[in-house]
Design a protein around this motif. Structure first.
Motif, mmCIF file in Angstrom:
data_model
loop_
_atom_site.group_PDB
_atom_site.id
_atom_site.type_symbol
_atom_site.label_atom_id
_atom_site.label_comp_id
_atom_site.label_asym_id
_atom_site.label_seq_id
_atom_site.Cartn_x
_atom_site.Cartn_y
_atom_site.Cartn_z
ATOM 1 N N ILE A 1 15.938 25.767 37.552
ATOM 2 C CA ILE A 1 16.652 25.355 36.644
ATOM 3 C C ILE A 1 16.165 24.843 35.412
ATOM 4 N N SER A 2 16.748 25.082 34.210
ATOM 5 C CA SER A 2 15.857 24.513 33.005
ATOM 6 C C SER A 2 16.897 24.029 32.214
ATOM 7 N N THR B 1 16.587 16.690 37.318
ATOM 8 C CA THR B 1 17.376 17.877 38.024
ATOM 9 C C THR B 1 17.052 17.718 39.449
ATOM 10 N N PHE B 2 17.862 17.947 39.988
ATOM 11 C CA PHE B 2 17.974 17.814 41.722
ATOM 12 C C PHE B 2 18.308 19.218 42.199
ATOM 13 N N ASN B 3 17.363 19.906 42.983
ATOM 14 C CA ASN B 3 17.747 21.074 43.538
ATOM 15 C C ASN B 3 18.596 21.034 44.969
ATOM 16 N N ALA B 4 19.089 22.050 45.628
ATOM 17 C CA ALA B 4 19.958 21.838 46.549
ATOM 18 C C ALA B 4 19.588 21.170 47.802
ATOM 19 N N THR C 1 27.126 20.340 38.006
ATOM 20 C CA THR C 1 26.744 20.971 39.290
ATOM 21 C C THR C 1 26.843 22.236 38.916
ATOM 22 N N LEU C 2 25.760 23.091 39.367
ATOM 23 C CA LEU C 2 25.616 24.382 39.252
ATOM 24 C C LEU C 2 25.775 25.100 40.670
ATOM 25 N N THR C 3 26.521 26.262 40.374
ATOM 26 C CA THR C 3 26.914 26.948 41.817
ATOM 27 C C THR C 3 26.735 28.447 41.613
ATOM 28 N N PRO D 1 26.994 22.548 28.723
ATOM 29 C CA PRO D 1 25.900 21.949 29.079
ATOM 30 C C PRO D 1 24.599 22.936 28.673
ATOM 31 N N PRO D 2 23.648 22.422 28.139
ATOM 32 C CA PRO D 2 22.539 23.512 27.780
ATOM 33 C C PRO D 2 21.592 23.726 28.991
ATOM 34 N N VAL D 3 22.230 24.372 30.084
ATOM 35 C CA VAL D 3 21.480 24.242 31.386
ATOM 36 C C VAL D 3 21.441 25.805 31.661
ATOM 37 N N HIS D 4 20.331 26.295 32.086
ATOM 38 C CA HIS D 4 20.140 27.769 32.449
ATOM 39 C C HIS D 4 19.481 27.706 34.018
ATOM 40 N N ALA D 5 19.959 28.782 34.694
ATOM 41 C CA ALA D 5 19.234 28.809 36.262
ATOM 42 C C ALA D 5 18.988 30.367 36.255
ATOM 43 N N ALA D 6 18.121 30.704 37.092
ATOM 44 C CA ALA D 6 17.685 31.720 37.171
ATOM 45 C C ALA D 6 17.129 32.048 38.691
#
Length: 129
Positions: free
Chosen positions: A97-98, A109-112, A22-24, A83-88
Protein backbone atom coordinates in the motif's frame (compact mmCIF):
# COMPACT_ATOMS: atom_id res chain seq x y z
CA UNK A 1 -1.84 -5.73 26.28
CA UNK A 2 -2.68 -2.71 28.36
CA UNK A 3 -4.17 0.26 26.55
CA UNK A 4 -3.03 3.67 27.75
CA UNK A 5 -6.22 5.60 27.12
CA UNK A 6 -8.52 6.60 29.98
CA UNK A 7 -11.63 6.38 27.81
CA UNK A 8 -11.55 4.22 24.66
CA UNK A 9 -11.89 6.32 21.49
CA UNK A 10 -15.15 4.63 20.44
CA UNK A 11 -16.77 5.75 23.73
CA UNK A 12 -15.65 9.37 23.58
CA UNK A 13 -18.00 12.22 22.90
CA UNK A 14 -15.73 14.31 20.69
CA UNK A 15 -15.25 15.37 17.11
CA UNK A 16 -13.47 13.09 14.69
CA UNK A 17 -9.77 13.76 14.26
CA UNK A 18 -8.65 11.31 11.55
CA UNK A 19 -9.70 9.78 8.24
CA UNK A 20 -9.73 5.98 7.93
CA UNK A 21 -9.60 4.46 4.45
CA UNK A 22 -10.32 0.73 4.31
CA UNK A 23 -9.00 -1.10 1.24
CA UNK A 24 -10.62 -4.35 0.14
CA UNK A 25 -9.70 -6.82 -2.58
CA UNK A 26 -12.37 -6.62 -5.27
CA UNK A 27 -10.79 -9.45 -7.28
CA UNK A 28 -8.79 -9.34 -10.45
CA UNK A 29 -6.14 -7.12 -8.86
CA UNK A 30 -8.67 -4.36 -8.22
CA UNK A 31 -9.14 -2.54 -4.90
CA UNK A 32 -12.20 -0.81 -3.52
CA UNK A 33 -11.87 1.91 -0.92
CA UNK A 34 -14.18 3.21 1.76
CA UNK A 35 -13.27 6.29 3.81
CA UNK A 36 -14.83 7.58 6.99
CA UNK A 37 -13.91 9.86 9.85
CA UNK A 38 -12.81 8.42 13.20
CA UNK A 39 -11.71 9.64 16.63
CA UNK A 40 -8.43 9.24 18.49
CA UNK A 41 -5.31 10.98 19.68
CA UNK A 42 -3.12 9.03 17.23
CA UNK A 43 -3.37 6.52 14.37
CA UNK A 44 -3.64 3.51 16.69
CA UNK A 45 -6.54 5.04 18.60
CA UNK A 46 -8.20 5.99 15.30
CA UNK A 47 -7.91 2.36 14.15
CA UNK A 48 -9.44 1.25 17.47
CA UNK A 49 -12.38 3.59 16.87
CA UNK A 50 -12.84 2.12 13.39
CA UNK A 51 -12.74 -1.44 14.74
CA UNK A 52 -14.89 -0.95 17.83
CA UNK A 53 -17.01 2.07 16.96
CA UNK A 54 -20.73 2.22 16.22
CA UNK A 55 -22.17 0.69 13.11
CA UNK A 56 -20.34 -2.63 13.26
CA UNK A 57 -17.46 -1.50 11.04
CA UNK A 58 -15.15 -3.79 12.96
CA UNK A 59 -16.81 -6.85 11.48
CA UNK A 60 -16.37 -5.38 7.99
CA UNK A 61 -12.70 -4.64 8.56
CA UNK A 62 -12.04 -8.18 9.75
CA UNK A 63 -13.36 -9.93 6.64
CA UNK A 64 -10.86 -12.02 4.71
CA UNK A 65 -10.79 -9.69 1.68
CA UNK A 66 -9.50 -6.64 3.58
CA UNK A 67 -6.07 -5.55 2.35
CA UNK A 68 -5.37 -2.77 4.85
CA UNK A 69 -6.40 0.48 6.44
CA UNK A 70 -4.75 3.87 5.95
CA UNK A 71 -5.20 6.42 8.74
CA UNK A 72 -4.63 10.12 8.04
CA UNK A 73 -4.66 12.81 10.74
CA UNK A 74 -7.18 15.53 10.02
CA UNK A 75 -10.47 15.65 8.17
CA UNK A 76 -10.19 16.33 4.45
CA UNK A 77 -13.26 15.95 2.23
CA UNK A 78 -11.17 15.54 -0.90
CA UNK A 79 -9.31 12.64 0.79
CA UNK A 80 -12.63 11.13 1.87
CA UNK A 81 -14.02 11.01 -1.66
CA UNK A 82 -10.79 10.39 -3.59
CA UNK A 83 -8.11 9.10 -1.23
CA UNK A 84 -4.66 9.13 -2.90
CA UNK A 85 -4.08 5.49 -1.95
CA UNK A 86 -2.70 2.79 -4.24
CA UNK A 87 -2.41 -0.94 -3.57
CA UNK A 88 -0.58 -3.49 -5.69
CA UNK A 89 -0.14 -7.25 -5.36
CA UNK A 90 3.47 -8.11 -4.48
CA UNK A 91 2.92 -11.87 -4.18
CA UNK A 92 -0.14 -14.10 -3.80
CA UNK A 93 -2.15 -12.74 -0.88
CA UNK A 94 0.36 -9.93 -0.21
CA UNK A 95 -0.30 -6.28 -1.01
CA UNK A 96 1.85 -3.18 -0.94
CA UNK A 97 0.00 0.00 0.00
CA UNK A 98 1.33 3.41 -0.94
CA UNK A 99 -0.04 6.89 -0.36
CA UNK A 100 0.58 9.95 -2.48
CA UNK A 101 -0.31 12.83 -0.21
CA UNK A 102 0.84 16.15 1.14
CA UNK A 103 4.33 15.52 2.62
CA UNK A 104 3.24 17.30 5.82
CA UNK A 105 0.28 14.96 6.32
CA UNK A 106 0.55 12.39 9.09
CA UNK A 107 -0.37 9.05 7.46
CA UNK A 108 -0.11 5.53 8.94
CA UNK A 109 -0.76 2.27 7.10
CA UNK A 110 -1.92 -0.94 8.78
CA UNK A 111 -1.86 -4.22 6.85
CA UNK A 112 -4.52 -6.92 7.24
CA UNK A 113 -2.41 -8.97 9.66
CA UNK A 114 -1.80 -5.94 11.91
CA UNK A 115 -5.51 -5.11 11.89
CA UNK A 116 -6.62 -8.63 12.83
CA UNK A 117 -4.05 -8.86 15.62
CA UNK A 118 -5.04 -5.47 17.04
CA UNK A 119 -8.75 -6.32 16.81
CA UNK A 120 -8.18 -9.57 18.69
CA UNK A 121 -6.40 -7.67 21.50
CA UNK A 122 -9.22 -5.11 21.66
CA UNK A 123 -11.85 -7.85 21.85
CA UNK A 124 -9.96 -9.60 24.67
CA UNK A 125 -9.73 -6.35 26.62
CA UNK A 126 -13.18 -4.89 25.84
CA UNK A 127 -15.39 -7.66 24.44
CA UNK A 128 -17.17 -7.63 21.12
CA UNK A 129 -18.24 -4.29 19.66
Amino acid sequence: MTFTWTTPPWLRIEDCTHMATTLTDAGGGRITVHSESVRGDDATEALADLLMGPGGTGSTVLRAHVVGVVIRRGIDLEWMFRPPVHAAVTSPGQWEISVKDDPDAEVTTFNASDIRSFAARLHVAYGAA
